[in-house]
Design a protein around this motif. Structure first.
Motif, PDB file in Angstrom:
ATOM      1  N   VAL A  75      54.705  36.662  54.183  1.00  0.00           N
ATOM      2  CA  VAL A  75      54.281  36.654  52.785  1.00  0.00           C
ATOM      3  C   VAL A  75      53.997  35.218  52.381  1.00  0.00           C
ATOM      4  CG1 VAL A  75      54.924  37.231  50.410  1.00  0.00           C
ATOM      5  CG2 VAL A  75      55.700  38.683  52.304  1.00  0.00           C
ATOM      6  N   ASP A  79      57.994  33.682  44.787  1.00  0.00           N
ATOM      7  CA  ASP A  79      59.010  34.729  44.837  1.00  0.00           C
ATOM      8  C   ASP A  79      58.495  36.035  44.250  1.00  0.00           C
ATOM      9  OD1 ASP A  79      60.753  33.020  46.063  1.00  0.00           O
ATOM     10  OD2 ASP A  79      62.017  32.679  44.305  1.00  0.00           O
ATOM     11  N   MET A  82      56.735  37.963  46.903  1.00  0.00           N
ATOM     12  CA  MET A  82      57.717  38.535  47.825  1.00  0.00           C
ATOM     13  C   MET A  82      58.420  39.736  47.211  1.00  0.00           C
ATOM     14  SD  MET A  82      59.209  38.506  50.774  1.00  0.00           S
ATOM     15  CE  MET A  82      59.243  36.939  51.647  1.00  0.00           C
ATOM     16  N   GLY A  98      58.929  34.344  54.317  1.00  0.00           N
ATOM     17  CA  GLY A  98      58.278  33.845  53.114  1.00  0.00           C
ATOM     18  C   GLY A  98      57.769  32.423  53.257  1.00  0.00           C
ATOM     19  N   ASN A 100      56.212  29.460  51.080  1.00  0.00           N
ATOM     20  CA  ASN A 100      56.253  29.160  49.656  1.00  0.00           C
ATOM     21  C   ASN A 100      54.982  28.471  49.168  1.00  0.00           C
ATOM     22  OD1 ASN A 100      57.127  28.776  47.043  1.00  0.00           O
ATOM     23  ND2 ASN A 100      58.227  26.896  47.513  1.00  0.00           N
ATOM     24  N   GLY A 105      60.765  29.229  44.911  1.00  0.00           N
ATOM     25  CA  GLY A 105      60.881  29.580  46.317  1.00  0.00           C
ATOM     26  C   GLY A 105      62.300  29.806  46.793  1.00  0.00           C
ATOM     27  N   THR A 108      60.970  32.864  49.080  1.00  0.00           N
ATOM     28  CA  THR A 108      59.847  32.391  49.905  1.00  0.00           C
ATOM     29  C   THR A 108      60.146  30.917  50.159  1.00  0.00           C
ATOM     30  OG1 THR A 108      58.606  32.057  47.848  1.00  0.00           O
ATOM     31  CG2 THR A 108      58.092  34.016  49.121  1.00  0.00           C
ATOM     32  N   ASP A 109      60.917  30.653  51.201  1.00  0.00           N
ATOM     33  CA  ASP A 109      61.602  29.368  51.298  1.00  0.00           C
ATOM     34  C   ASP A 109      60.999  28.387  52.302  1.00  0.00           C
ATOM     35  OD1 ASP A 109      62.466  31.221  53.271  1.00  0.00           O
ATOM     36  OD2 ASP A 109      64.161  29.952  53.749  1.00  0.00           O
ATOM     37  N   PHE A 274      65.308  39.281  55.484  1.00  0.00           N
ATOM     38  CA  PHE A 274      64.534  38.054  55.508  1.00  0.00           C
ATOM     39  C   PHE A 274      64.837  37.303  56.789  1.00  0.00           C
ATOM     40  CE2 PHE A 274      65.018  38.235  50.686  1.00  0.00           C
ATOM     41  CZ  PHE A 274      63.743  38.752  50.488  1.00  0.00           C
TER      42      PHE A 274
END
Length: 303
Positions: A75, A79, A82, A98, A100, A105, A108-109, A274
């Motif tokens: 993704v 966020d 996501m 994820g 970002n 984030g 989505t880090d 995740f």
């Protein structure tokens, strides 16, 4: 790459979901596509992503087909992106990564500038897998279910912008908790504890905690404080009074409510997974996103 490994990877399907209306998104998408295809993976776009990017050489799939067939979903967005896809894929056992492109984030880090090295590590098995719980909420009216929704972050019951306070009756596992006059109530997962619940004064919950937090929004009585309950609980919020009250799920799906309606909230039977790069830490994420900058350096001093 050994032929056997290449054959195995060619059998794996990776779906790409991209946030729309993002300036310059084509360039990082093309880099990811080239990276994955060169490694031998079959890559598809989620249908809305395909329509937005208009890259006809890449196959498109709807969300249900992705859930049934994909081995992994990447993704690219914030966020919110996501949250939207995670809710739709929750009933399928497919992991999410994820990238970002947003502001915060928390989920989505992976920074876009590190996306290819991070993806390479994860695809080589150097990954930290993390399961997150979800909430399910049902709107009941005169014994009939009017609406059902799923939330990764939170289920929020709130008054309309031009209305006065709402009065809500809350029970947990059939036991009366309180009648509350407020702007509303946030019922949050640990994942959602860094979202709306945090801005309303709620506590941070580690994602591995098996809990649900209830956070009043601007309560009339200052003694109405956030409370965490076991995630085995069934929470019922009854609309006693107020105008233009609604319930929303991750701020993405809404249902209008009437006096006497009950919102029955419980842990969803589904979870989402995740994948993070090896060495990922929830505390590092909090420190970075919430600007907790004091941490020990290698010489033991704070910086």
């Amino acid at each position: 790459m050994p032929p056997e490994q290449e054959t195995n990877q060619a059998q794996q399907l990776i779906a790409l979901v991209v946030r729309q209306n993002t300036a310059g998104i084509e360039e990082p998408v093309e880099r990811i596509l080239a990276f994955l295809q060169e490694a031998g993976y079959r890559v598809v776009f989620e249908a809305d992503t395909a329509a937005y990017l208009a890259m006809p050489a890449i196959e498109a799939m709807d969300v249900n087909a992705i859930g049934e067939q994909a081995d992994l979903v990447i993704v690219m967005g914030g966020d919110g992106t996501m949250l939207g896809i995670a809710r739709q894929l929750a009933k399928y056992d497919v992991a999410l990564i994820g990238i970002n492109l947003g502001r915060l984030g928390f989920i989505t880090d992976i920074p876009v500038e590190r996306m290819l090295p991070a993806l390479g590590e994860i695809l080589q098995g150097k990954a930290t897998a993390e399961k997150r719980s979800l909430l399910e909420g049902r709107v009941m009216r005169d014994g009939q279910m009017m609406f059902c929704g799923v939330a990764v972050n939170d289920v929020v019951v709130a008054r309309g912008s031009g209305a006065g306070m709402a009065e809500l009756r809350v029970t947990v596992d059939g036991q009366f908790m309180y009648n509350q006059r407020s702007d509303g109530l946030i019922v949050s997962t640990p994942t959602g504890s860094t979202a709306y619940a945090l801005s309303a004064g709620g506590p941070l919950l580690h994602p591995s905690l098996q809990g649900i937090v209830l956070v009043p929004i601007a309560p009339h009585a200052l003694s109405n404080r956030p409370i965490a309950v076991p995630d085995t609980s069934e929470i019922v919020v009854t609309i006693v009074s107020g105008r233009d009250i609604s319930v929303n799920f991750d701020m993405q799906t809404f249902a209008s409510l009437q006096h006497g309606d009950e919102i029955v909230i419980s842990r969803s039977p589904n979870t989402i997974t995740f994948l993070h790069p090896e060495g990922w830490s929830y505390y590092n994420t909090l420190r970075e996103k919430l600007h907790w900058h004091e941490y020990p350096s290698y010489d033991g001093k704070l910086k």
